[in-house]
Design a protein around this motif. Structure first.
Motif, PDB file in Angstrom:
ATOM      1  N   GLY A  84     -11.900   1.127 -16.925  1.00 27.66           N
ATOM      2  CA  GLY A  84     -12.643   2.369 -16.741  1.00 27.66           C
ATOM      3  C   GLY A  84     -11.714   3.502 -16.374  1.00 27.66           C
ATOM      4  N   PHE A  85     -12.046   4.201 -15.302  1.00 26.91           N
ATOM      5  CA  PHE A  85     -11.253   5.343 -14.872  1.00 26.91           C
ATOM      6  C   PHE A  85     -10.578   5.069 -13.536  1.00 26.91           C
ATOM      7  CE2 PHE A  85     -14.284   8.267 -17.363  1.00 26.91           C
ATOM      8  CZ  PHE A  85     -13.435   8.281 -18.446  1.00 26.91           C
ATOM      9  N   TYR A  86      -9.353   5.535 -13.437  1.00 29.87           N
ATOM     10  CA  TYR A  86      -8.608   5.514 -12.176  1.00 29.87           C
ATOM     11  C   TYR A  86      -8.653   6.919 -11.601  1.00 29.87           C
ATOM     12  CZ  TYR A  86      -4.693   5.313  -8.903  1.00 29.87           C
ATOM     13  OH  TYR A  86      -3.911   5.377  -7.766  1.00 29.87           O
ATOM     14  N   ILE A  87      -9.095   7.044 -10.345  1.00 27.04           N
ATOM     15  CA  ILE A  87      -9.236   8.357  -9.708  1.00 27.04           C
ATOM     16  C   ILE A  87      -8.384   8.359  -8.447  1.00 27.04           C
ATOM     17  CG2 ILE A  87     -10.864  10.072  -8.836  1.00 27.04           C
ATOM     18  CD1 ILE A  87     -13.037   8.523 -10.385  1.00 27.04           C
ATOM     19  N   HIS A  88      -7.224   8.949  -8.549  1.00 27.58           N
ATOM     20  CA  HIS A  88      -6.244   8.857  -7.459  1.00 27.58           C
ATOM     21  C   HIS A  88      -6.685   9.598  -6.214  1.00 27.58           C
ATOM     22  CE1 HIS A  88      -2.270   7.896  -5.920  1.00 27.58           C
ATOM     23  NE2 HIS A  88      -2.175   9.137  -5.446  1.00 27.58           N
ATOM     24  N   ASN A  89      -7.360  10.741  -6.359  1.00 23.43           N
ATOM     25  CA  ASN A  89      -7.748  11.496  -5.171  1.00 23.43           C
ATOM     26  C   ASN A  89      -9.056  10.985  -4.562  1.00 23.43           C
ATOM     27  OD1 ASN A  89      -9.006  12.651  -7.533  1.00 23.43           O
ATOM     28  ND2 ASN A  89      -9.775  14.286  -6.216  1.00 23.43           N
ATOM     29  N   CYS A  90      -9.544   9.851  -5.063  1.00 21.22           N
ATOM     30  CA  CYS A  90     -10.695   9.177  -4.453  1.00 21.22           C
ATOM     31  C   CYS A  90     -10.210   7.827  -3.944  1.00 21.22           C
ATOM     32  CB  CYS A  90     -11.814   8.996  -5.477  1.00 21.22           C
ATOM     33  SG  CYS A  90     -13.264   8.122  -4.812  1.00 21.22           S
ATOM     34  N   PRO A  91      -9.947   7.687  -2.644  1.00 26.41           N
ATOM     35  CA  PRO A  91      -9.375   6.442  -2.111  1.00 26.41           C
ATOM     36  C   PRO A  91     -10.117   5.181  -2.530  1.00 26.41           C
ATOM     37  CG  PRO A  91      -9.388   8.137  -0.417  1.00 26.41           C
ATOM     38  CD  PRO A  91     -10.159   8.687  -1.584  1.00 26.41           C
ATOM     39  N   LYS A  92     -11.441   5.263  -2.647  1.00 24.51           N
ATOM     40  CA  LYS A  92     -12.199   4.061  -2.992  1.00 24.51           C
ATOM     41  C   LYS A  92     -12.010   3.644  -4.445  1.00 24.51           C
ATOM     42  CE  LYS A  92     -15.840   4.335   0.483  1.00 24.51           C
ATOM     43  NZ  LYS A  92     -17.301   4.333   0.729  1.00 24.51           N
ATOM     44  N   MET A  93     -11.378   4.492  -5.234  1.00 22.16           N
ATOM     45  CA  MET A  93     -11.182   4.158  -6.641  1.00 22.16           C
ATOM     46  C   MET A  93      -9.745   3.748  -6.948  1.00 22.16           C
ATOM     47  SD  MET A  93     -13.965   4.165  -8.137  1.00 22.16           S
ATOM     48  CE  MET A  93     -13.354   4.050  -9.789  1.00 22.16           C
ATOM     49  N   ARG A  94      -8.915   3.653  -5.933  1.00 21.95           N
ATOM     50  CA  ARG A  94      -7.518   3.305  -6.182  1.00 21.95           C
ATOM     51  C   ARG A  94      -7.302   1.805  -6.321  1.00 21.95           C
ATOM     52  NH1 ARG A  94      -3.780   7.195  -2.322  1.00 21.95           N
ATOM     53  NH2 ARG A  94      -4.814   9.177  -2.777  1.00 21.95           N
ATOM     54  N   TYR A  95      -8.329   1.015  -6.025  1.00 23.43           N
ATOM     55  CA  TYR A  95      -8.147  -0.432  -6.074  1.00 23.43           C
ATOM     56  C   TYR A  95      -7.746  -0.915  -7.464  1.00 23.43           C
ATOM     57  CZ  TYR A  95     -12.703  -0.613  -8.374  1.00 23.43           C
ATOM     58  OH  TYR A  95     -13.733  -0.440  -9.260  1.00 23.43           O
ATOM     59  N   LYS A  96      -8.097  -0.152  -8.480  1.00 22.72           N
ATOM     60  CA  LYS A  96      -7.772  -0.580  -9.845  1.00 22.72           C
ATOM     61  C   LYS A  96      -6.275  -0.629 -10.086  1.00 22.72           C
ATOM     62  CE  LYS A  96     -12.091   1.293 -11.615  1.00 22.72           C
ATOM     63  NZ  LYS A  96     -12.743   2.220 -12.557  1.00 22.72           N
ATOM     64  N   GLY A  97      -5.539   0.185  -9.325  1.00 26.33           N
ATOM     65  CA  GLY A  97      -4.088   0.175  -9.460  1.00 26.33           C
ATOM     66  C   GLY A  97      -3.458  -1.091  -8.934  1.00 26.33           C
ATOM     67  N   GLN A  98      -4.227  -1.942  -8.251  1.00 25.49           N
ATOM     68  CA  GLN A  98      -3.692  -3.188  -7.710  1.00 25.49           C
ATOM     69  C   GLN A  98      -3.647  -4.281  -8.774  1.00 25.49           C
ATOM     70  OE1 GLN A  98      -5.988  -4.150  -4.223  1.00 25.49           O
ATOM     71  NE2 GLN A  98      -5.769  -2.109  -3.350  1.00 25.49           N
ATOM     72  N   TYR A  99      -4.258  -4.032  -9.905  1.00 23.43           N
ATOM     73  CA  TYR A  99      -4.190  -4.985 -11.013  1.00 23.43           C
ATOM     74  C   TYR A  99      -3.000  -4.580 -11.881  1.00 23.43           C
ATOM     75  CZ  TYR A  99      -8.893  -6.393  -9.636  1.00 23.43           C
ATOM     76  OH  TYR A  99      -9.972  -6.853  -8.929  1.00 23.43           O
TER      77      TYR A  99
END
Length: 543
Positions: free
Chosen positions: A432-447
């Motif tokens: 989906g989308f990665y949203i860096h300025n939204c802390p709750k959406m940064r988890y995708k970067g852990q994959y």
């Protein structure tokens, strides 16, 4: 991070206009195959000044939208690779330079993925639950229950990823650390120390055990104080740090330590295994004959003509309602069967079966998780020529202790890897989308290893190179070559394909037949956003 308000807003704007119909019947200007083999879109233009479901800002969200009457899997694959995303039959593309929370398309190389420690914990937790019935209600997995995204307008799909069918990610794909963000250096140091402790604890390092025993059995006699003939007692944690530092400092091939090692038992520590378990090995539950619980994952096409999908529709819709009301605080009328159908069952993707090894074919599917004969979670996915695209995840809140958002994402990654064995090009998992300025959406970067899509050149760039840029500015061009632009930019407007009065024609013919004011500006905007290739292949419906 509730997206219910965003979802309601999107669902209203995304609904088809009165009198709209998806069936066009036989169209003139097309081969005998008819319209069902073509993409037919209505461009809705720019929708701005909308409420953002990520930062809750009023009037900060902006995106272009299209209503898809039908959509081939190849066209949708190409649109995703230009920053588009679907929610039901609505396809949208955030206006990155203007929206308050830029959403960057993110994809994972599934074939190169290795689970990290947090992911392993979730997989092991599920294994123990299935094998022994062991239930862990702790929230110390390092993962926060966060949905993946199901986007609608702005995000991509609240799927495994917050509610959102429209704009906010919604299914917990993976946990997010609840700690306050530190500087990059401080965070790295902290994680390294934590990883070292956990690794030693899990491996049962015999050196550490012997050291601890030495400290216990060499206590001085009562009344005589410390034994000065022995080295001072040291914490096992400090010993591990020193040992790790020595390994980093010793040149390759040089076995001589730089400092005197601490006094420990002569028992040598065993070398750790070099191999790392794959996600499939964690998913596989041994001793399947004596399980406390049985989990079955079924892949069913999104079609009422499919008997399995039809028979499970009511239970699946009830689960969706329960999830939305419990997790996203929706009201009953906001998440009933009609809304469920429009958001997660109505798909514009035309199912395709190709002779290239994908036995299930391409299109939209529900991946159902059945525990002891009861459906407890559903992951909505699209199978496309080059990827498995996660759309949304909903689950039974009673089983949230199993971290189903993260677990389902890992299962979808494993599923992508399985498909890749038959089709080499199908090797990516789109989150989906990665949203860096939204802390709750940064988890995708852990994959990892993951890539982000450059919003200007549409090149894929490793996320590690993008993060420093996003720290400086929430909107960034990732491609470092300023001369490298969109390779599929609009070069010939007259070749754009138009569907007008049930006849397919190039734009050069359409503009001569059209009565009334010119709509060249709108058509040009549409073609620029979808690219020359898609503009010549897809059908732009003009009334």
């Amino acid at each position: 991070m509730s997206c219910s308000s965003v979802g309601r807003c999107f669902r209203l704007c995304a609904a088809p206009a009165a009198g709209e119909q998806s069936g066009f019947g036989a169209l003139r200007g097309l081969p005998a195959a008819g319209a069902d083999m073509y993409t037919i879109l209505e461009y809705r233009g720019l929708r701005d000044k909308a409420t953002c479901g990520y930062c809750r800002g009023h009037g900060g969200k902006a995106s272009h939208g299209m209503w898809a009457h039908s959509l081939t899997v190849q066209d949708y694959q190409d649109l995703i690779d230009r920053g588009w995303r679907r929610s039901g039959k609505y396809v949208y593309k955030p206006l990155m330079s203007q929206t308050c929370c830029p959403q960057y398309t993110i994809r994972l190389s599934a074939v190169n993925y290795q689970p990290n420690k947090s992911h392993k914990k979730v997989l092991k937790k599920m294994q123990k639950f299935l094998q022994d019935g062991e239930v862990s209600h702790t929230t110390s997995d390092g993962i926060s229950v966060e949905p993946m995204d199901s986007q609608a307008d702005s995000p991509i799909s609240c799927n495994v990823f917050c509610k959102d069918k429209s704009d906010v990610p919604e299914d917990e794909l993976k946990p997010l650390s609840s700690e306050v963000e530190e500087t990059e250096k401080q965070y790295g140091e902290k994680e390294m120390e934590k990883d070292t402790e956990e690794t030693d604890k899990e491996s049962g390092d015999p050196t550490e055990t012997a050291t601890l025993k030495t400290n216990v059995h060499c206590m001085p006699n009562p009344g005589k104080g410390a034994d000065t003939t022995r080295p001072p007692c040291r914490k096992a944690k400090d010993i591990r740090k020193e040992r790790r530092l020595q390994k980093l400092l010793i040149p390759k091939g040089d076995e001589t330590p730089l400092t005197e090692p601490p006094a420990v038992s002569p028992t040598a520590s065993k070398p750790k295994a070099n191999g790392t378990k794959s996600v499939e090995e964690f998913i596989d539950v041994p001793d399947s004959k004596n399980l406390a619980h049985r989990l079955e994952v079924k892949l069913v096409p999104v079609s009422m003509e499919d008997p399995e999908f039809a028979s499970s529709f009511d239970s699946s819709a009830a689960l969706y309602t329960k999830y939305q009301m419990s997790v996203h605080k929706d009201l009953p009328y906001e998440c009933g069967p009609e809304e469920f159908t429009r958001f997660l069952c109505d798909s514009p993707l035309e199912p395709e079966t190709r002779p290239d090894g994908v036995s299930c074919g391409y299109g939209s599917f529900h991946q159902q998780y059945w525990l002891d004969g009861k459906i407890i979670a559903v992951g909505v996915i699209d199978i496309l020529p080059y990827c498995v695209s996660s759309v949304y995840l909903y689950y039974d809140p009673d089983y949230s202790f199993l971290s189903l958002g993260v677990y389902s994402a890992l299962r979808e990654i494993a599923f992508t890897r399985e498909l890749q064995k038959s089709v080499s090009d199908l090797c990516y998992y789109y989150m989906g989308f990665y949203i860096h300025n939204c802390p709750k959406m940064r988890y995708k970067g852990q994959y990892k290893p993951s890539q982000l899509l450059c919003p200007e050149s549409y090149f894929w760039v490793p996320i590690e190179k993008c993060l420093p840029l996003l720290e400086s500015s929430k909107y960034s061009r990732f491609n470092g070559n300023p001369k490298e632009g969109d390779k599929d930019h609009l070069s010939e407007l007259n070749r754009v394909r138009v569907l007008h009065k049930r006849t397919v024609m190039p734009y050069s013919v359409y503009k001569k037949r059209r009565k009334g004011p010119s709509d060249e500006t709108v058509v040009k905007q549409y073609a620029t956003l979808v690219g020359q290739t898609c503009a010549e292949r897809m059908l732009l419906y003009r009334s």
